[in-house]
Design a protein around this motif. Structure first.
Motif, PDB file in Angstrom:
ATOM      1  N   GLN A  11       0.828  -1.199   0.000  1.00  0.00           N
ATOM      2  CA  GLN A  11       0.000   0.000   0.000  1.00  0.00           C
ATOM      3  C   GLN A  11       0.868   1.256   0.000  1.00  0.00           C
ATOM      4  OE1 GLN A  11      -2.758   0.069   3.247  1.00  0.00           O
ATOM      5  NE2 GLN A  11      -4.156   1.435   2.154  1.00  0.00           N
ATOM      6  N   GLU A  12       2.006   1.215   0.699  1.00  0.00           N
ATOM      7  CA  GLU A  12       2.886   2.380   0.805  1.00  0.00           C
ATOM      8  C   GLU A  12       3.707   2.625  -0.452  1.00  0.00           C
ATOM      9  OE1 GLU A  12       3.597  -0.333   3.123  1.00  0.00           O
ATOM     10  OE2 GLU A  12       1.847   0.319   4.234  1.00  0.00           O
ATOM     11  N   GLY A  13       3.778   1.658  -1.348  1.00  0.00           N
ATOM     12  CA  GLY A  13       4.585   1.849  -2.552  1.00  0.00           C
ATOM     13  C   GLY A  13       5.072   0.545  -3.150  1.00  0.00           C
ATOM     14  N   PHE A  14       6.245   0.590  -3.737  1.00  0.00           N
ATOM     15  CA  PHE A  14       6.790  -0.513  -4.510  1.00  0.00           C
ATOM     16  C   PHE A  14       8.252  -0.704  -4.132  1.00  0.00           C
ATOM     17  CE2 PHE A  14       8.686  -2.055  -8.570  1.00  0.00           C
ATOM     18  CZ  PHE A  14       7.939  -3.207  -8.707  1.00  0.00           C
ATOM     19  N   ILE A  50       0.543  -8.345   6.654  1.00  0.00           N
ATOM     20  CA  ILE A  50       0.809  -8.726   5.259  1.00  0.00           C
ATOM     21  C   ILE A  50      -0.334  -8.320   4.337  1.00  0.00           C
ATOM     22  CG2 ILE A  50       2.367 -10.619   5.861  1.00  0.00           C
ATOM     23  CD1 ILE A  50      -0.016 -12.534   5.281  1.00  0.00           C
ATOM     24  N   ASP A  51      -1.366  -7.706   4.908  1.00  0.00           N
ATOM     25  CA  ASP A  51      -2.504  -7.266   4.094  1.00  0.00           C
ATOM     26  C   ASP A  51      -2.031  -6.275   3.040  1.00  0.00           C
ATOM     27  OD1 ASP A  51      -4.122  -8.798   5.689  1.00  0.00           O
ATOM     28  OD2 ASP A  51      -4.646  -7.135   7.012  1.00  0.00           O
ATOM     29  N   GLU A  52      -2.619  -6.353   1.893  1.00  0.00           N
ATOM     30  CA  GLU A  52      -2.325  -5.423   0.792  1.00  0.00           C
ATOM     31  C   GLU A  52      -0.912  -5.578   0.211  1.00  0.00           C
ATOM     32  OE1 GLU A  52      -4.924  -3.681  -0.332  1.00  0.00           O
ATOM     33  OE2 GLU A  52      -6.094  -4.404   1.356  1.00  0.00           O
ATOM     34  N   MET A  53      -0.181  -6.629   0.597  1.00  0.00           N
ATOM     35  CA  MET A  53       1.159  -6.847   0.033  1.00  0.00           C
ATOM     36  C   MET A  53       1.069  -7.915  -1.053  1.00  0.00           C
ATOM     37  SD  MET A  53       3.516  -6.702   3.465  1.00  0.00           S
ATOM     38  CE  MET A  53       5.073  -6.628   2.585  1.00  0.00           C
ATOM     39  N   ILE A  54       1.758  -7.640  -2.156  1.00  0.00           N
ATOM     40  CA  ILE A  54       1.751  -8.560  -3.295  1.00  0.00           C
ATOM     41  C   ILE A  54       3.183  -8.820  -3.724  1.00  0.00           C
ATOM     42  CG2 ILE A  54       1.043  -8.882  -5.700  1.00  0.00           C
ATOM     43  CD1 ILE A  54      -1.330  -7.011  -5.095  1.00  0.00           C
ATOM     44  N   PHE A  55       3.492 -10.070  -3.950  1.00  0.00           N
ATOM     45  CA  PHE A  55       4.782 -10.496  -4.450  1.00  0.00           C
ATOM     46  C   PHE A  55       4.652 -10.583  -5.974  1.00  0.00           C
ATOM     47  CE2 PHE A  55       8.076 -13.857  -4.934  1.00  0.00           C
ATOM     48  CZ  PHE A  55       9.092 -13.273  -4.206  1.00  0.00           C
ATOM     49  N   PRO A  69      -0.502 -12.580  -3.927  1.00  0.00           N
ATOM     50  CA  PRO A  69      -0.801 -11.826  -2.711  1.00  0.00           C
ATOM     51  C   PRO A  69      -0.189 -12.557  -1.509  1.00  0.00           C
ATOM     52  CG  PRO A  69      -2.756 -12.079  -4.061  1.00  0.00           C
ATOM     53  CD  PRO A  69      -1.708 -12.970  -4.648  1.00  0.00           C
ATOM     54  N   PHE A  70       0.404 -11.814  -0.601  1.00  0.00           N
ATOM     55  CA  PHE A  70       1.062 -12.422   0.546  1.00  0.00           C
ATOM     56  C   PHE A  70       0.103 -13.295   1.349  1.00  0.00           C
ATOM     57  CE2 PHE A  70       5.286 -10.262   1.636  1.00  0.00           C
ATOM     58  CZ  PHE A  70       5.615 -10.128   0.296  1.00  0.00           C
ATOM     59  N   HIS A  71      -1.170 -12.882   1.475  1.00  0.00           N
ATOM     60  CA  HIS A  71      -2.097 -13.695   2.266  1.00  0.00           C
ATOM     61  C   HIS A  71      -2.320 -15.063   1.623  1.00  0.00           C
ATOM     62  CE1 HIS A  71      -4.969 -11.872  -0.560  1.00  0.00           C
ATOM     63  NE2 HIS A  71      -5.734 -12.916  -0.312  1.00  0.00           N
ATOM     64  N   CYS A  72      -2.213 -15.174   0.314  1.00  0.00           N
ATOM     65  CA  CYS A  72      -2.322 -16.475  -0.356  1.00  0.00           C
ATOM     66  C   CYS A  72      -1.106 -17.335  -0.061  1.00  0.00           C
ATOM     67  CB  CYS A  72      -2.466 -16.295  -1.870  1.00  0.00           C
ATOM     68  SG  CYS A  72      -4.046 -15.632  -2.370  1.00  0.00           S
ATOM     69  N   CYS A  73       0.070 -16.707  -0.007  1.00  0.00           N
ATOM     70  CA  CYS A  73       1.293 -17.450   0.323  1.00  0.00           C
ATOM     71  C   CYS A  73       1.212 -17.987   1.742  1.00  0.00           C
ATOM     72  CB  CYS A  73       2.519 -16.551   0.180  1.00  0.00           C
ATOM     73  SG  CYS A  73       2.824 -16.018  -1.507  1.00  0.00           S
ATOM     74  N   ALA A  74       0.594 -17.239   2.635  1.00  0.00           N
ATOM     75  CA  ALA A  74       0.447 -17.698   4.022  1.00  0.00           C
ATOM     76  C   ALA A  74      -0.431 -18.941   4.065  1.00  0.00           C
ATOM     77  CB  ALA A  74      -0.144 -16.594   4.881  1.00  0.00           C
TER      78      ALA A  74
END
Length: 77
Positions: A11-14, A50-55, A69-74
């Motif tokens: 969310q904060e950037g890249f 890890i919400d809103e974080m994408i690899f 999405p990080f939540h999927c990796c979890a």
């Protein structure tokens, strides 16, 4: 061997990865998932959100190969 780059979008950037890693072309996404799972495990162990974080996995031409999405990796743990 092909070079793949694992970027993190939040969310904060890249947060780009400029080094990348050499992987056999057919193994790129599997290796990236493994790396993402390790990162997510570390974040969760430290009680970091890890919400809103994408690899994002990109190839040497900067083409997006996969988004995880990080939540999927979890959930793959």
């Amino acid at each position: 061997m092909a070079r793949f780059y694992s970027h993190i979008r939040m969310q904060e950037g890249f947060d780009p990865n400029y080094e990348g890693i050499e992987i056999r072309s057919g193994d790129g996404v599997a290796v990236a998932v493994s790396i993402a799972r390790r990162m997510v495990s570390e974040l969760l162990a430290n009680h970091e959100p890890i919400d809103e974080m994408i690899f994002e996995i990109a190839d040497a031409t900067e083409a997006l190969v996969a988004e995880l999405p990080f939540h999927c990796c979890a959930q793959l743990q």
